[in-house]
Design a protein around this motif. Structure first.
Motif, PDB file in Angstrom:
ATOM      1  N   UNK A 193      -9.625  17.450  -5.908  1.00  0.00           N
ATOM      2  CA  UNK A 193      -8.606  18.218  -5.531  1.00  0.00           C
ATOM      3  C   UNK A 193      -8.868  18.973  -4.240  1.00  0.00           C
ATOM      4  N   UNK A 194     -10.319  18.670  -3.534  1.00  0.00           N
ATOM      5  CA  UNK A 194     -10.394  19.053  -2.236  1.00  0.00           C
ATOM      6  C   UNK A 194     -10.252  20.736  -2.077  1.00  0.00           C
ATOM      7  N   UNK A 195     -10.176  21.380  -3.229  1.00  0.00           N
ATOM      8  CA  UNK A 195      -9.992  22.756  -3.178  1.00  0.00           C
ATOM      9  C   UNK A 195      -8.591  23.202  -2.636  1.00  0.00           C
ATOM     10  N   UNK A 196      -7.632  22.314  -2.895  1.00  0.00           N
ATOM     11  CA  UNK A 196      -6.191  22.521  -2.479  1.00  0.00           C
ATOM     12  C   UNK A 196      -5.369  22.979  -3.912  1.00  0.00           C
ATOM     13  N   UNK A 197      -4.584  23.799  -3.666  1.00  0.00           N
ATOM     14  CA  UNK A 197      -3.591  24.076  -4.788  1.00  0.00           C
ATOM     15  C   UNK A 197      -2.281  23.626  -4.399  1.00  0.00           C
ATOM     16  N   UNK A 198      -1.570  22.823  -5.091  1.00  0.00           N
ATOM     17  CA  UNK A 198      -0.400  22.180  -4.759  1.00  0.00           C
ATOM     18  C   UNK A 198       0.837  22.859  -6.090  1.00  0.00           C
ATOM     19  N   UNK A 210      -3.862  24.221  -9.897  1.00  0.00           N
ATOM     20  CA  UNK A 210      -4.901  25.129  -9.320  1.00  0.00           C
ATOM     21  C   UNK A 210      -6.230  24.638  -9.251  1.00  0.00           C
ATOM     22  N   UNK A 211      -7.259  24.511  -8.320  1.00  0.00           N
ATOM     23  CA  UNK A 211      -8.358  24.007  -8.565  1.00  0.00           C
ATOM     24  C   UNK A 211      -9.447  24.646  -9.445  1.00  0.00           C
ATOM     25  N   UNK A 212     -10.219  23.837 -10.237  1.00  0.00           N
ATOM     26  CA  UNK A 212     -11.307  24.232 -10.986  1.00  0.00           C
ATOM     27  C   UNK A 212     -12.621  23.605 -10.629  1.00  0.00           C
ATOM     28  N   UNK A 213     -13.713  23.940 -10.981  1.00  0.00           N
ATOM     29  CA  UNK A 213     -15.114  23.370 -10.514  1.00  0.00           C
ATOM     30  C   UNK A 213     -14.932  21.873 -10.990  1.00  0.00           C
ATOM     31  N   UNK A 247       2.721  15.311 -11.060  1.00  0.00           N
ATOM     32  CA  UNK A 247       1.943  15.755  -9.863  1.00  0.00           C
ATOM     33  C   UNK A 247       2.304  14.452  -8.792  1.00  0.00           C
ATOM     34  N   UNK A 248       2.957  13.765  -9.174  1.00  0.00           N
ATOM     35  CA  UNK A 248       3.108  12.530  -8.158  1.00  0.00           C
ATOM     36  C   UNK A 248       1.911  11.660  -7.835  1.00  0.00           C
ATOM     37  N   UNK A 249       1.064  11.829  -8.871  1.00  0.00           N
ATOM     38  CA  UNK A 249      -0.075  10.947  -8.770  1.00  0.00           C
ATOM     39  C   UNK A 249      -1.318  11.480  -7.632  1.00  0.00           C
ATOM     40  N   UNK A 250      -0.843  12.693  -7.189  1.00  0.00           N
ATOM     41  CA  UNK A 250      -1.810  13.011  -5.897  1.00  0.00           C
ATOM     42  C   UNK A 250      -3.155  13.242  -6.489  1.00  0.00           C
TER      43      UNK A 250
END
Length: 403
Positions: A193-198, A210-213, A247-250
């Motif tokens: 996820x590269x620490x990005x929330x979409x 939202x990112x988790x570890x 999530x459009x496969x992101x």
């Protein structure tokens, strides 16, 4: 009968943090409330101001391994409407931060707080429910369902939307509902996820990752109630495929974890946030949809304010007007945040073309206007900073003219 400086009713995150902060200031505190029957599967995104407060309470070093930073927030208009907004990307580096905040699972967060509560000699944790209140002017008495009675100088209601403290003190509420239900779960995914929330904005409400570890994230998916019921019935494999599609496969392939939980969405504000020897914090005072990571951050500002007002223990009886002062201090922040979240949520639900146009234009401005983006991001991280910055700018201009 035990007497305390402060009794806190409600042992969730807001109540527990208030108890720790007040006990660290040498007040004799009772934290009252039964343990939750079901572990909270939600996560909480705490912004920079809240993180700084956790550091001040010497809690952050133990919490941080549970968290993932939010270095960027992407907003995507996933509606099928005629007027759609362009994608908007916010990066923490634009305002000089490594991260806007950190995403924390609620259940282990609360476990850490419970461990710290047990180590504070001036804090008693009473796992009972408060059932009766005698709110005399000089001393307040609380009866518990295990037969005990305690007295206190001040009572803090941190006991949620159906607050017994609020009801006992005669504080009325303004409530409203939305035709929405939030489905909440965690999931693993193939791509980082590269620490990005979409956040995908849909006609029914936002779908927020939202990112988790590691290669894991939390999901808050706001849907129409009937659609949410159908989502909860899906088999794990089918649920995973549906999430990946939404999530459009992101994040590549997705695997849903555990059993999803659901929460009907509604809003509420108390008519007063404090009164006499009573103060209300968290969802006893205010509640709104999980949009923009505002919920617990607003509750923590409640806690910061009440700790500042009460100050350190002096051995003297705490003053009766503390609740009224708290109400005055918290009103602007709570009312403005509640209104802004409500407006954003209703703009997503509205089928009225002019409203859709205003929303699209607003997001377009945020995607391109540097100064406006900076103001918005700073205000989201440090509420009130926009007004402070404008005052300083005006003062600087006046000083230049005077010179």
């Amino acid at each position: 009968m035990d007497h305390y400086d402060i009794v806190i009713i409600g042992a969730g995150l807001a109540g527990s943090l208030a108890a720790i902060a007040l006990a660290r200031n040498d007040h004799r505190v009772a934290l009252i409330g039964p343990k939750p029957a079901i572990a909270d599967g939600r996560t909480t995104a705490l912004m920079d101001q809240s993180i700084e407060y956790l550091k001040k309470l010497d809690l952050w070093d133990e919490i941080v391994p549970l968290t993932a930073p939010l270095v960027a927030i992407h907003i995507i208009d996933a509606t099928k409407r005629l007027l759609r907004a362009p994608p908007v990307n916010f990066r923490a580096s634009e305002v000089g931060l490594e991260a806007f905040g950190y995403n924390i699972p609620n259940a282990p967060f609360l476990e850490i707080l419970e461990k710290h509560e047990a180590g504070l000699p001036t804090l008693d944790r009473l796992t009972a429910a408060a059932t009766t209140f005698d709110l005399a002017e000089e001393e307040m008495r609380i009866g518990l369902d295990d037969g005990r009675t305690v007295t206190a100088d001040l009572i803090i209601g941190a006991d949620g939307r159906r607050s017994v403290v609020r009801e006992a003190s005669g504080i009325f509420v303004h409530t409203w509902s939305y035709p929405q239900t939030a489905v909440v779960l965690n999931f693993g995914h193939e791509l980082p996820h590269q620490d990005v929330s979409t956040e995908f904005h849909t006609e029914a409400g936002p779908l927020t990752q939202v990112p988790l570890p590691g290669n894991r994230s939390s999901l808050v998916w706001v849907q129409k109630p009937r659609d949410a019921e159908e989502t909860l019935k899906l088999a794990p494999d089918m649920l995973s495929r549906v999430i990946e599609d939404r999530l459009q496969s992101i994040l590549g392939k997705v695997k849903a974890e555990g059993i999803p939980q659901s929460f009907p969405l509604s809003g509420m504000t108390a008519r007063r946030f404090g009164k006499g020897r009573i103060m209300l914090v968290g969802e006893a005072a205010h509640a709104f949809p999980p949009i923009g990571a505002q919920g617990l951050n607003l509750s923590l500002r409640d806690v910061m304010t009440l700790v500042e007002l009460v100050g350190r223990a002096t051995g003297s009886k705490l003053p009766a007007g503390t609740g009224d002062r708290f109400d005055s201090r918290r009103r602007i922040d709570i009312v403005s945040r509640t209104a802004s979240v409500d407006l954003l949520n209703r703009s997503l639900l509205s089928g009225f073309l002019p409203v859709q146009a205003l929303r699209a234009v607003g997001l377009h401005l945020l995607s391109s206007a540097g100064p406006l983006r900076g103001l918005l991001m700073r205000e989201g991280i440090h509420p009130g900073s926009t007004i402070t910055a404008l005052k300083e700018s005006l003062r600087e201009k006046v000083s230049r003219k005077s010179a």
